[in-house]
Structures are given as C-alpha cells and as structure tokens.
Design an enzyme around this catalytic site. Sequence first.
Site, mmCIF file in Angstrom:
data_model
loop_
_atom_site.group_PDB
_atom_site.id
_atom_site.type_symbol
_atom_site.label_atom_id
_atom_site.label_comp_id
_atom_site.label_asym_id
_atom_site.label_seq_id
_atom_site.Cartn_x
_atom_site.Cartn_y
_atom_site.Cartn_z
ATOM 1 N N HIS A 18 0.839 -1.207 0.000
ATOM 2 C CA HIS A 18 0.000 0.000 0.000
ATOM 3 C C HIS A 18 0.876 1.259 0.000
ATOM 4 C CE1 HIS A 18 -2.999 -2.710 2.299
ATOM 5 N NE2 HIS A 18 -3.553 -2.488 1.126
ATOM 6 N N LYS A 42 -15.878 -6.098 9.366
ATOM 7 C CA LYS A 42 -16.650 -7.299 9.643
ATOM 8 C C LYS A 42 -15.960 -8.063 10.758
ATOM 9 C CE LYS A 42 -14.705 -8.266 5.306
ATOM 10 N NZ LYS A 42 -14.466 -8.347 4.061
ATOM 11 N N ARG A 92 -1.798 -6.257 -8.255
ATOM 12 C CA ARG A 92 -0.687 -7.155 -7.961
ATOM 13 C C ARG A 92 -0.525 -8.211 -9.041
ATOM 14 N NH1 ARG A 92 -2.857 -7.743 -2.027
ATOM 15 N NH2 ARG A 92 -4.639 -7.315 -3.317
ATOM 16 N N SER A 130 -2.605 -7.823 2.787
ATOM 17 C CA SER A 130 -2.904 -7.704 4.218
ATOM 18 C C SER A 130 -3.317 -9.052 4.776
ATOM 19 C CB SER A 130 -4.038 -6.704 4.435
ATOM 20 O OG SER A 130 -3.644 -5.430 4.027
HETATM 21 P P1 ADP Z 1 -5.765 -6.211 0.585
HETATM 22 O O1 ADP Z 1 -6.197 -6.818 -0.717
HETATM 23 O O2 ADP Z 1 -4.289 -6.363 0.827
HETATM 24 O O3 ADP Z 1 -6.602 -6.518 1.773
HETATM 25 P P2 ADP Z 1 -6.957 -3.557 0.446
HETATM 26 O O4 ADP Z 1 -8.378 -3.899 0.308
HETATM 27 O O5 ADP Z 1 -6.587 -2.801 1.659
HETATM 28 O O6 ADP Z 1 -5.892 -4.711 0.370
HETATM 29 O O7 ADP Z 1 -6.458 -2.880 -0.876
HETATM 30 C C1 ADP Z 1 -6.548 -1.550 -1.228
HETATM 31 C C2 ADP Z 1 -5.933 -1.378 -2.597
HETATM 32 O O8 ADP Z 1 -4.526 -1.590 -2.505
HETATM 33 C C3 ADP Z 1 -6.422 -2.349 -3.668
HETATM 34 O O9 ADP Z 1 -6.465 -1.680 -4.896
HETATM 35 C C4 ADP Z 1 -5.351 -3.399 -3.701
HETATM 36 O O10 ADP Z 1 -5.279 -4.034 -4.953
HETATM 37 C C5 ADP Z 1 -4.126 -2.549 -3.442
HETATM 38 N N1 ADP Z 1 -3.011 -3.318 -2.918
HETATM 39 C C6 ADP Z 1 -2.984 -4.083 -1.809
HETATM 40 N N2 ADP Z 1 -1.769 -4.656 -1.648
HETATM 41 C C7 ADP Z 1 -1.011 -4.244 -2.699
HETATM 42 C C8 ADP Z 1 0.323 -4.511 -3.137
HETATM 43 N N3 ADP Z 1 1.126 -5.334 -2.475
HETATM 44 N N4 ADP Z 1 0.750 -3.908 -4.275
HETATM 45 C C9 ADP Z 1 -0.080 -3.108 -4.969
HETATM 46 N N5 ADP Z 1 -1.345 -2.831 -4.635
HETATM 47 C C10 ADP Z 1 -1.814 -3.385 -3.506
#
Ligand code: ADP
Length: 171
Positions: A18, A42, A92, A130
């Site tokens: 992130h 949740k 990703r 995450s």
């Molecule tokens: P996660 O899928 O890790 O639970 P989130 O819902 O918090 O993540 O994701 C928020 C945004 O950040 C999404 O667009 C997700 O694709 C992106 N994201 C999460 N991890 C990465 C990463 N390692 N590299 C690039 N983008 C990421």
Amino acid sequence: MTRIAVYPGSFDPITNGHLSIIRRGLQVFDRLIVAVAHNAQKASALFTAEDRIRLIREAINDDPRVEIDTFDGLLVDYARKRNATVVLRGLRAVSDFEYEFQLANMNRKLAPNIDTLFMMTGEDSFYISSRFVREAASLGGDVSSMVPPNVLKALYEKYADQRAARTASLK
Ligand code: ADP
C-alpha cells in the site's frame, strides 16, 4: 487545478505494498485521500478502523499531502463528496484483475465522471497482501520485510494478546 485522488481499501493493516502505491500516487496527484472502508469492519477484521487509521498515519509520517479518512456506503458517492475525480487502485497479479475490472466498470456506470487509475505493484511488493500478512503473523512468521515497523509492532502485540487470552481460557 488541484488533482485529488481517493485511494480506498480495507488496510487491515497497511503494508509496504500500500505504501508503495501511496508514494508513487503522490507523483501523479497533488493530494491523496486514503479512505479506509468502514463497512469492511466485519468480524474478520483484525484492527478497528481507528487503529487502521492510526497505523496509516504513523506509517506515512504525517505527510501533509495525504489525508486519511473513513467511508461507508458507495465509494463513488464518497469520491464525489470529496471532489475527487480519480479512484486509485493497486494491481498485484492477474488474480486482482478480474475483481478490479468489474469494480471499475461498476463505478463507471454509477458515476461516469469518476475514473479509476491502476498502478502496478512495486517490484518488491507484488506478493504482499494484508490477508497473508495477518495469517503469517498470527502463526509467528517474520513479516518484517512486508510492513512498516509500527505495523509490525502492532501485529506482534495483537497476536501476543490473543495468545495470552487463549492460554488463559485453557486454564
Ligand atoms: P488487501 O487486498 O491487501 O486486503 P486492500 O483492500 O486494503 O488490500 O487494498 C486496497 C488497494 O490496494 C487495492 O487496490 C489493492 O489491490 C491494493 N493493494 C494491496 N496490496 C497491494 C500490493 N502489495 N501492491 C499493490 N497494490 C496493492
């Protein structure tokens, strides 16, 4: 004109993946609003929305160009309210694509004036999510290369608490 993007997610917790998107997003936008999804709170959420916000704030070192907020309801309504015309998302793997493609198209139908911009994951963070960070940390795995130091500490404390609670309930 100030270019503002919303970067939404659950950030449970924020990872180096992130942070890479945030850092690179700031090269394209003047301001980023990191929007923590409240309805993602949740039963499976590890950290409360308040904790997730605090961890993000600490990790970005109070950069004045980044605002951290929570939202619930429709993302496009939130983006509109905040005068943002772009939703920033990270990609990703091919497996992210299907879901992100549908979401972006759904959002475009709901709000044609708001566009979605995808950024490719950083070369060192394509494998970080995450969810896997939570799972690995809960099993005692070393996730220090995947999250900022403050998150590492919070994960350690969280799982130490849970282990202590389990031990107590076994007595
Ligand atoms: P996660 O899928 O890790 O639970 P989130 O819902 O918090 O993540 O994701 C928020 C945004 O950040 C999404 O667009 C997700 O694709 C992106 N994201 C999460 N991890 C990465 C990463 N390692 N590299 C690039 N983008 C990421």
